[in-house]
Structures are given as C-alpha cells and as structure tokens.
Design an enzyme around this catalytic site. Structure first.
Site, PDB file in Angstrom:
ATOM      1  N   GLU A  59       0.821  -1.212   0.087  1.00  0.00           N
ATOM      2  CA  GLU A  59      -0.105  -0.002   0.081  1.00  0.00           C
ATOM      3  C   GLU A  59       0.838   1.222  -0.270  1.00  0.00           C
ATOM      4  O   GLU A  59       0.473   2.149   0.353  1.00  0.00           O
ATOM      5  CB  GLU A  59      -0.974  -0.236   1.327  1.00  0.00           C
ATOM      6  CG  GLU A  59      -1.820  -1.277   1.023  1.00  0.00           C
ATOM      7  CD  GLU A  59      -2.673  -1.347   2.549  1.00  0.00           C
ATOM      8  OE1 GLU A  59      -2.357  -1.023   3.608  1.00  0.00           O
ATOM      9  OE2 GLU A  59      -3.876  -1.781   2.527  1.00  0.00           O
ATOM     10  N   GLU A  92      -6.976  -0.363  15.108  1.00  0.00           N
ATOM     11  CA  GLU A  92      -7.962  -1.124  14.287  1.00  0.00           C
ATOM     12  C   GLU A  92      -7.837  -2.750  14.501  1.00  0.00           C
ATOM     13  O   GLU A  92      -6.417  -3.111  14.724  1.00  0.00           O
ATOM     14  CB  GLU A  92      -7.750  -0.857  12.815  1.00  0.00           C
ATOM     15  CG  GLU A  92      -8.542  -1.632  11.619  1.00  0.00           C
ATOM     16  CD  GLU A  92      -8.307  -1.053  10.428  1.00  0.00           C
ATOM     17  OE1 GLU A  92      -7.892  -0.006  10.024  1.00  0.00           O
ATOM     18  OE2 GLU A  92      -8.455  -1.971   9.572  1.00  0.00           O
ATOM     19  N   LYS A 135     -15.443  -1.533   3.631  1.00  0.00           N
ATOM     20  CA  LYS A 135     -14.837  -2.182   2.412  1.00  0.00           C
ATOM     21  C   LYS A 135     -15.893  -2.795   1.570  1.00  0.00           C
ATOM     22  O   LYS A 135     -16.081  -3.910   2.184  1.00  0.00           O
ATOM     23  CB  LYS A 135     -13.527  -3.102   2.732  1.00  0.00           C
ATOM     24  CG  LYS A 135     -12.447  -2.584   3.363  1.00  0.00           C
ATOM     25  CD  LYS A 135     -11.569  -3.750   3.939  1.00  0.00           C
ATOM     26  CE  LYS A 135     -10.241  -3.109   4.620  1.00  0.00           C
ATOM     27  NZ  LYS A 135      -9.425  -4.155   5.098  1.00  0.00           N
TER      28      LYS A 135
HETATM   29  P1  PGA Z   1      -6.232  -6.111   3.186  1.00  0.00           P
HETATM   30  O1  PGA Z   1      -5.643  -5.298   4.555  1.00  0.00           O
HETATM   31  O2  PGA Z   1      -6.538  -4.921   2.144  1.00  0.00           O
HETATM   32  O3  PGA Z   1      -4.842  -6.570   2.731  1.00  0.00           O
HETATM   33  O4  PGA Z   1      -7.047  -7.134   3.444  1.00  0.00           O
HETATM   34  C1  PGA Z   1      -6.076  -3.877   4.846  1.00  0.00           C
HETATM   35  C2  PGA Z   1      -6.525  -3.959   6.190  1.00  0.00           C
HETATM   36  O5  PGA Z   1      -6.317  -4.890   6.994  1.00  0.00           O
HETATM   37  O6  PGA Z   1      -7.105  -3.110   6.565  1.00  0.00           O
HETATM   38 ZN    ZN Z   2      -7.448  -3.754   8.722  1.00  0.00          ZN
END
Ligand code: PGA
Ligand code: ZN
Length: 399
Positions: free
Chosen positions: A196, A280, A330
C-alpha cells in the site's frame, strides 16, 4: 440510461494479479468502467471475490448474464442495487465491478460526479473527508513470511491530521511519509515499500513507533497542525493457539506471546505511550468481548475491520455488546454496494465512526472515494503514494 452492451474482461491490479473489469456501453454511446480490489489480510468472514474462478466468472458473465442486462433501464442507485441481486452468486469481484461500471456510466450520462449518483438523498454539497494514510507497513503487507525476517508485526502505522482543507491534509500525510524515509536514511536502515506504499524496513514494532514519532514531530514543527498516530494491528494474522505472537519487540519487556488479557493490557499501554487515536483490529476477529472491554476504557477510535467485515449482521452483533466505536467499510468484504450502504446506515444510527478503506491490492477505480463523499463519511483510509491510491485522493481533490 439503457444498457446497450456490457462485458467483463481481465485487467491487472496493483499487485499485477489478474482481476476483472466490467465495461458497460449505453444507448447514448457512453462508456462506463468499474473494477474491484482484493485484500491480502482478509477476514475469515469476507465474501469471496469469485465463487468459481476469474476465468469461469468472466465466461459466464459474457455468455449468459449480459443477455439479461442488455436493454435494461438504469436510472438510479436503486436500479444498480437490483442488478446486483443477480450477480451475488458470482462473488464480490464481479458484482462490485458491475455496480461501479454502472455508476460510472450514470455519472457520465448525467454529467455529474459519481458521488452525486451515490448520494441517495440527492443533496449536493461539498463534504470534507479526512484521509488516514499508511506510513510504515509490516506483517503480511510486506510480502515476507512472518517470523522469518525482522519486520513489524503490526500491519499498518498510520497518520491523519485535522488541517483545514483536504489539500493540506494530504500534503501533511505525505510530508510524514517523506520524513520517515529521512529517519530511515539517517539510521542507515535499508527500506522498500509495502503493497500500500507504506515503508517496510528491518525494524521492530517499537522501532517503528519511535521512528514514526520522530517523523511526526518534525512535520508538526513545520506545519503547526496536530498530527495523530494510529495503527491497524490486524491481530488475527498473528493469533495462534490462543496467543498473540509478536516476532519483534512490541514493548520494553522481552515477551513474545500474549494471551488475551495480556494483549488487552498491551494495547492499553500502547494507546497511552504513543497517544494512539486510532486502533484497528486489536483482537482476534471472533473476539467481540475483548473489543467491547477495550472500547469501554478509552476514547480512542477502536475500529473493527476483520471483526465486522462490513457485514450489517456482524455490526449489529458488535453494537449489542458495544464492541468498537468505529468500523472499516470495504464494499468487497460484503460483496455488494447495497449491503455496504445498509452497514453504513446502521453505523450512523448507532454513532459508530465509518472509515471507508482501500484494499492492499487495488485497481485505479475511484468509486470508494465517491462513496465516502456521498455518504458524508468522516474518514478514508488510503495510502499516500502509488497510482492506484492517488486515483482515490485525486477523486477527492477534484470534488
Ligand atoms: P487487506 O488489508 O486489504 O490486505 O485485506 C487491509 C486492512 O487490513 O485494513
Ligand atoms: Zn485492517
């Protein structure tokens, strides 16, 4: 808008994995495109990206499903929700790619930004959203197996700030990212970037906190703005045999394995020590009660990601026991836009703070930024560098 043609095809995500993109053409000759991301650190309860596989899904879409869609009138988000119903059995990837493509086409046909299509109340406004950006990465986002090399076990070291405008908020996060790199250089620590865009380096959790504190202090001195530190512990990734297993230093104690009670004490100590404003997934994804216990004891944002997986039912379960005060949103975790909006509605009703979020393996699709604007969400978790992250930041800047 009338669908003249619609097709699924293969593209690459930011990890160069093959994924799906949907392209829709309308009777007016307008083209809309959409694609969905994928996670690495996925929650156990997430909807699958493809229930069969990508190739079979694309074939079925192009040979059977499209016939049902051609000629359909799509005028609003409600119509997009109806189309989603038929796609749900094929998985989150194709469902959301289709929804995002339809929203893109609607926005182009109506000559309005996507957030205006996504705003069910159709009230036009300028919404301020705060980006939470990753500065240091670790754990599975580093691409290295945990425990084999020295790396933070904590997946994300994050910052956000409350500067007046979005441009300044973004710049400050970027300055912290730059300042962190300078700290690494000063300490002669070799680094790279994670999935990221966060820095990865052979450092412990404690060193990561210390370097981040230094970087933040430096930028604070220049900008005179409050900069807050947060973490995504993503603790389910290292919860083994009822213990949280840290491979690198997490506290002053020489301790590796933490039972639930010890993890609770540890997180409380970290919140105090590093003045964390955002934590988180501090506990395993099944442990609602520990999240509740911690939430009761702090004013810090305690965010459920793997815990809630954007699922309205899991959020309701959390609300009942007061687990967390915030939720990660998400869309591909729950597999449809309709359910995502349902979850946001419940979160708002019970005063949970919603954080719309990217995934580690992203595409350039910017719909999540528009969802944040349309739903007036206070935060977006999004990396500060790389095209697939910048596409979302640019969507915010343009709107
Ligand atoms: P992921 O992780 O997109 O690899 O699932 C992001 C997160 O845990 O916030
Ligand atoms: Zn997360």
């Amino acid at each position: 808008m009338i669908i003249k043609n619609i097709n699924a095809r293969t593209i690459l995500n930011s990890h160069a994995d093959l994924t799906v993109e949907v392209v829709v053409k309308t009777e007016k000759g307008i083209k809309g495109m959409g694609s969905a991301p994928k996670g690495t650190s996925t929650g156990k309860h997430e909807v699958k990206n493809f229930f069969k596989n990508r190739v079979k899904t694309i074939k079925e879409f192009n040979f059977f499903l499209k016939r049902k869609l051609i000629g359909r009138h799509v005028e609003s988000l409600k119509d997009v929700f109806m189309i989603e119903e038929a796609l749900l059995p094929f998985g989150a990837g194709i469902t959301l790619s289709t929804s995002y493509a339809l929203i893109d086409a609607l926005s182009r046909e109506n000559d309005v930004p996507k957030w205006k299509i996504l705003n069910p109340e159709k009230r036009f406004f300028k919404h301020k959203i705060t980006p939470i950006s990753k500065i240091i990465g670790g754990s599975v986002h580093s691409g290295y197996p945990q425990g084999k090399l020295i790396l933070p076990d904590i997946q994300e070291f994050l910052v956000f700030n409350k500067a007046r405008n979005l441009e300044k908020k973004i710049i400050i996060n970027k300055e912290v990212h730059n300042a962190l790199k300078e700290e690494l250089i000063k300490n002669k620590i070799v680094s790279g970037v994670d999935y990221e865009g966060g820095w990865i380096a052979p450092i412990s959790n404690v060193e990561a906190f210390k370097l981040l504190e230094k970087a933040v202090a430096k930028v604070k001195a220049n900008y005179k703005e409050k900069i807050f530190i947060g973490v995504d512990i993503a603790s389910s990734n290292f919860y083994k045999n009822e213990r949280y297993v840290y491979y690198t230093k997490i506290s002053e104690k020489e301790k590796q394995k933490y039972n639930t009670e010890e993890q609770y004490e540890l997180i409380k100590t970290l919140i105090k020590k590093y003045k964390l404003k955002y934590v988180e997934d501090p506990f395993n994804e099944e442990d609602f009660m520990s999240h509740a216990k911690l939430t009761k004891k702090t004013s810090t944002m305690i965010i459920g990601d793997d815990l809630f997986v954007t699922d309205p039912e899991r959020l309701k379960r959390g609300i009942e026991v007061k687990a967390c005060n915030s939720i990660i949103i998400k869309p591909n975790q729950i597999g449809s836009l309709k359910k995502t909006f349902e979850t946001i509605k419940i979160a708002k009703k019970y005063k949970y703070i919603s954080v719309i979020s990217h995934r580690s393996k992203e595409t350039n699709d910017d719909t999540i930024a528009h969802i944040g604007l349309a739903q007036k969400l206070p935060f977006i978790k999004i990396g500060i560098i790389n095209g697939e992250r910048v596409s979302k930041l640019n969507a915010l800047l343009r709107n």
